[in-house]
Write an enzyme that holds these catalytic residues in place. Structure first.
Site, mmCIF file in Angstrom:
data_model
loop_
_atom_site.group_PDB
_atom_site.id
_atom_site.type_symbol
_atom_site.label_atom_id
_atom_site.label_comp_id
_atom_site.label_asym_id
_atom_site.label_seq_id
_atom_site.Cartn_x
_atom_site.Cartn_y
_atom_site.Cartn_z
ATOM 1 N N GLY A 188 0.874 -1.180 0.000
ATOM 2 C CA GLY A 188 0.000 0.000 0.000
ATOM 3 C C GLY A 188 0.900 1.216 0.000
ATOM 4 C CB SER B 134 -0.742 10.097 15.103
ATOM 5 O OG SER B 134 -1.111 11.469 14.974
ATOM 6 N N GLY C 90 0.363 12.273 10.090
ATOM 7 C CA GLY C 90 0.138 12.568 8.685
ATOM 8 C C GLY C 90 1.316 12.140 7.834
ATOM 9 C CE LYS D 186 -3.945 8.386 14.444
ATOM 10 N NZ LYS D 186 -4.526 8.200 13.173
ATOM 11 C CG HIS E 161 -3.861 10.924 18.673
ATOM 12 N ND1 HIS E 161 -4.231 11.377 17.415
ATOM 13 C CD2 HIS E 161 -2.734 11.592 18.983
ATOM 14 C CE1 HIS E 161 -3.360 12.277 16.999
ATOM 15 N NE2 HIS E 161 -2.438 12.424 17.927
ATOM 16 C CG ASN E 162 -7.265 10.424 14.990
ATOM 17 O OD1 ASN E 162 -6.123 10.381 15.421
ATOM 18 N ND2 ASN E 162 -7.552 10.119 13.745
ATOM 19 C CD GLU F 30 -6.108 15.185 14.878
ATOM 20 O OE1 GLU F 30 -5.269 14.299 15.126
ATOM 21 O OE2 GLU F 30 -6.660 15.296 13.778
ATOM 22 C CE1 TYR F 31 -11.744 14.022 14.209
ATOM 23 C CE2 TYR F 31 -13.958 14.901 14.163
ATOM 24 C CZ TYR F 31 -12.977 14.128 13.594
ATOM 25 O OH TYR F 31 -13.243 13.465 12.429
HETATM 26 P P1 NBP Z 1 -5.478 5.760 0.915
HETATM 27 O O1 NBP Z 1 -6.306 5.663 2.138
HETATM 28 O O2 NBP Z 1 -5.821 6.781 -0.083
HETATM 29 O O3 NBP Z 1 -5.475 4.327 0.200
HETATM 30 C C1 NBP Z 1 -4.808 4.124 -1.019
HETATM 31 C C2 NBP Z 1 -4.088 2.817 -1.010
HETATM 32 O O4 NBP Z 1 -4.987 1.740 -0.753
HETATM 33 C C3 NBP Z 1 -3.451 2.544 -2.349
HETATM 34 O O5 NBP Z 1 -2.220 1.907 -2.124
HETATM 35 C C4 NBP Z 1 -4.452 1.625 -2.996
HETATM 36 O O6 NBP Z 1 -3.915 0.819 -4.010
HETATM 37 C C5 NBP Z 1 -4.834 0.781 -1.813
HETATM 38 N N1 NBP Z 1 -6.035 -0.022 -2.000
HETATM 39 C C6 NBP Z 1 -7.339 0.341 -2.123
HETATM 40 BR BR1 NBP Z 1 -7.922 2.052 -2.157
HETATM 41 N N2 NBP Z 1 -8.170 -0.682 -2.259
HETATM 42 C C7 NBP Z 1 -7.384 -1.765 -2.249
HETATM 43 C C8 NBP Z 1 -7.666 -3.146 -2.361
HETATM 44 N N3 NBP Z 1 -8.910 -3.608 -2.473
HETATM 45 N N4 NBP Z 1 -6.609 -4.007 -2.319
HETATM 46 C C9 NBP Z 1 -5.360 -3.543 -2.180
HETATM 47 N N5 NBP Z 1 -5.033 -2.248 -2.072
HETATM 48 C C10 NBP Z 1 -6.042 -1.366 -2.099
HETATM 49 O O7 NBP Z 1 -3.938 5.887 1.309
HETATM 50 P P2 NBP Z 1 -3.243 6.845 2.377
HETATM 51 O O8 NBP Z 1 -3.829 8.212 2.333
HETATM 52 O O9 NBP Z 1 -1.787 6.656 2.191
HETATM 53 O O10 NBP Z 1 -3.666 6.204 3.766
HETATM 54 C C11 NBP Z 1 -3.341 4.877 4.119
HETATM 55 C C12 NBP Z 1 -3.927 4.563 5.479
HETATM 56 O O11 NBP Z 1 -3.381 5.451 6.422
HETATM 57 C C13 NBP Z 1 -5.440 4.732 5.581
HETATM 58 O O12 NBP Z 1 -5.959 3.742 6.407
HETATM 59 C C14 NBP Z 1 -5.621 6.068 6.228
HETATM 60 O O13 NBP Z 1 -6.795 6.169 7.005
HETATM 61 C C15 NBP Z 1 -4.406 6.181 7.060
HETATM 62 N N6 NBP Z 1 -3.977 7.582 7.133
HETATM 63 C C16 NBP Z 1 -3.410 7.983 8.229
HETATM 64 C C17 NBP Z 1 -2.977 9.271 8.327
HETATM 65 C C18 NBP Z 1 -2.352 9.654 9.553
HETATM 66 O O14 NBP Z 1 -2.116 10.821 9.804
HETATM 67 N N7 NBP Z 1 -2.024 8.709 10.339
HETATM 68 C C19 NBP Z 1 -3.092 10.183 7.299
HETATM 69 C C20 NBP Z 1 -3.645 9.749 6.189
HETATM 70 C C21 NBP Z 1 -4.081 8.433 6.129
HETATM 71 P P3 NBP Z 1 -3.901 1.359 -5.560
HETATM 72 O O15 NBP Z 1 -2.721 2.276 -5.621
HETATM 73 O O16 NBP Z 1 -3.729 0.136 -6.352
HETATM 74 O O17 NBP Z 1 -5.203 2.075 -5.764
#
Ligand code: NBP
Length: 477
Positions: free
Chosen positions: A9, A128, A130, A182, A185-186, A189-190
């Site tokens: 991913g 956490s 981003g 986590k 935490h969020n 944050e809200y």
């Molecule tokens: P996204 O949440 O936008 O997910 C995109 C990824 O998921 C791509 O690699 C995509 O593959 C893959 N994917 C999907 Br959509 N459906 C799939 C499936 N059925 N099988 C396999 N792969 C699949 O990515 P992100 O924004 O990098 O976030 C990743 C995780 O981190 C999420 O759970 C999100 O909630 C979390 N997150 C956390 C923070 C934080 O601050 N901690 C920030 C942002 C996100 P593809 O490229 O082939 O479409």
């Protein structure tokens, strides 16, 4: 050469996490559903470390040393299940699947139980900070079996944010504990964001300060006890002018806050646990209210009246008072969030150390703040603290703030400016303080209409009054 860790991913979060591992000298196998992202990562950032790009799940698994550590960083929900279903059959006993997405802790518990039956370790891991955090050092909250931390922890601690050399990463507790923490935490944050927004609104509407002046105020506050990432970025946002119109950025943004769901999950979980996280709930509802464009428009069309006469803020300096209100309300919001973590820990036998959570939130994550040091110290002093509000530091802070806090809530109410965060935090504080609550009357009402019984202050047992009879005799229930 085999990889110490793999990331599948490779959207922004996964890519940056993989780069972070590689930059720390670990060989990283990288995989994505569509190969394009994998190729792109290696082409753009291949020089940052050693990556093993894998086109198929089989190649990816074969590239990993044992026990295999597979970090899943895909869109939370069905995508995570799809990835687990794809990889689990390829793994062997003792291998680890680590879900670093924002999964709901109940999903994590379900997945952990299913994979445990197959001899695999499933680690639900909160991350956490981003995309910047993922690259430069996030705060990491791994759950799952304790044994898995022995093989996984050192790698995570390597890439985590550090405070005085100490990593912002620790084993939180079994199964869903990491994702639960986590989530809270969020939620916190809200609440933090809502309180900051209310402070801004009051300074602007009551104090008549401009966004730039308020930015300066937040900049000053950032040097004091409120010092935190969220205060710092608030100052940055308020300083910003829109290039197209020259107006303050904050004035050209549509005032409808969005949400992805972790705040809502926190409140839902709190309702299930019976923990009053009113600060978090108000912040989730405030976003919902702001986003309810139709209802807001009908209110505007109807001209819902405000207060007849504007009153001045009296009794103190507005800016200083708002700082106090913000600090006191923030303490309440954190106290509630930590209480929720403790309640869940008791409910699910997670044995979470709340002080350790404060410790790993001191850097890397969105709520990072000086303030968390005091929370850590409070739990170090007394690990079974029932609420942060009774710790000496917080008790002093709230005692010192309360007159100002009350003045701010009065001013907001009198001027018709919504301050649900400040007001509900104060109500919570007064609720905790109260010697007697009107809950006694509620018990009476419940007994009247539903024979729900009540307990007495002067003797043990449950009682019911025969309300329908003339005598209204009390009987043992
Ligand atoms: P996204 O949440 O936008 O997910 C995109 C990824 O998921 C791509 O690699 C995509 O593959 C893959 N994917 C999907 Br959509 N459906 C799939 C499936 N059925 N099988 C396999 N792969 C699949 O990515 P992100 O924004 O990098 O976030 C990743 C995780 O981190 C999420 O759970 C999100 O909630 C979390 N997150 C956390 C923070 C934080 O601050 N901690 C920030 C942002 C996100 P593809 O490229 O082939 O479409």
């Amino acid at each position: 050469q085999k990889a110490q860790i793999g990331v599948t991913g490779l959207a922004v979060m996964g890519r940056n996490l993989a780069r972070n591992f590689a930059r720390h000298g670990h060989t990283v196998a990288v995989h994505n559903r569509s190969y394009g992202r994998t190729k792109e990562l290696v082409e753009e950032f291949g020089n940052e470390g050693t990556f093993i790009p894998a086109e198929t799940a089989e190649q990816f698994v074969a590239a990993l040393e044992r026990p295999r550590r597979v970090v899943i960083m895909v869109k939370a929900g069905p995508a995570t299940d799809a990835v687990i279903d794809e990889f689990a059959p390829l793994l062997e006993e003792g291998d680890m699947l680590i879900d670093a997405g924002n999964a709901h802790f109940a999903d994590t518990r379900r997945r952990e139980a299913a994979l445990k039956a197959k001899g695999l370790h499933f680690v639900g891991m909160g991350v956490s900070g981003g995309e910047e955090g993922a690259l430069h050092g996030p705060s990491i909250m791994p759950g799952g079996p304790k044994e898995s931390y022995d093989a996984l922890g050192p790698l995570l601690e390597d890439i985590a944010a550090k405070v005085d050399g100490e990593p912002c990463c620790t084993h939180v507790g079994p199964d869903g504990a990491g994702h639960f923490v986590k989530m809270v935490h969020n939620g916190i944050e809200y609440a933090d964001m809502q309180l900051i927004a209310e402070a801004y609104d009051l300074l602007r509407q009551v104090g008549g300060l401009s966004p730039t002046e308020i930015a300066t105020t937040f900049g000053e506050w950032n040097e004091g006890r409120l010092g935190s990432y969220l205060i710092e970025i608030t100052a940055e946002v308020l300083k910003q002018n829109d290039a197209a119109t020259g107006q303050p950025f904050v004035d050209i943004v549509l005032d409808q806050a969005e949400q992805k769901g972790t705040g809502r999950w926190t409140v839902q979980a709190a309702l299930d646990l019976g923990v009053p996280v009113s600060g978090i709930a108000e912040s989730v509802f405030a976003r919902a209210l702001s986003g309810g464009a139709d209802v807001r428009k009908s209110a505007a069309d109807a001209g819902l009246p405000g207060p007849s006469a504007g009153a001045e803020h009296v009794g103190g300096d507005l800016r200083a008072d708002v700082e106090q209100a913000l600090f006191a309300s923030k303490i309440v919001a954190y106290a509630q969030g930590f209480q929720q973590i403790q309640a869940a820990s008791a409910e699910y036998d997670w044995e979470i150390d709340p002080g350790a959570m404060a410790k790993i939130w001191r850097a890397g994550c969105i709520i990072r703040a000086k303030f968390l040091d005091f929370i850590k110290q409070a739990y170090d002093k007394n690990p079974s603290l029932t609420t942060l509000l009774v710790d000496d530091y917080f008790l002093d802070a709230v005692s010192g703030a309360q007159d100002a806090w009350r003045r701010v809530v009065v001013t907001a109410a009198q001027q018709g400016i919504p301050a649900p965060g400040f007001a509900s935090a104060l109500a919570y504080y007064d609720g905790l303080r109260a010697k007697r609550l009107p809950a006694a009357l509620i018990q009476g009402q419940r007994d009247f209409f539903g024979a729900h019984t009540y307990r007495r202050v002067d003797r043990d047992g449950s009682f019911h009054t025969l309300w329908a009879t003339d005598e209204r005799t009390e009987v043992d229930a």
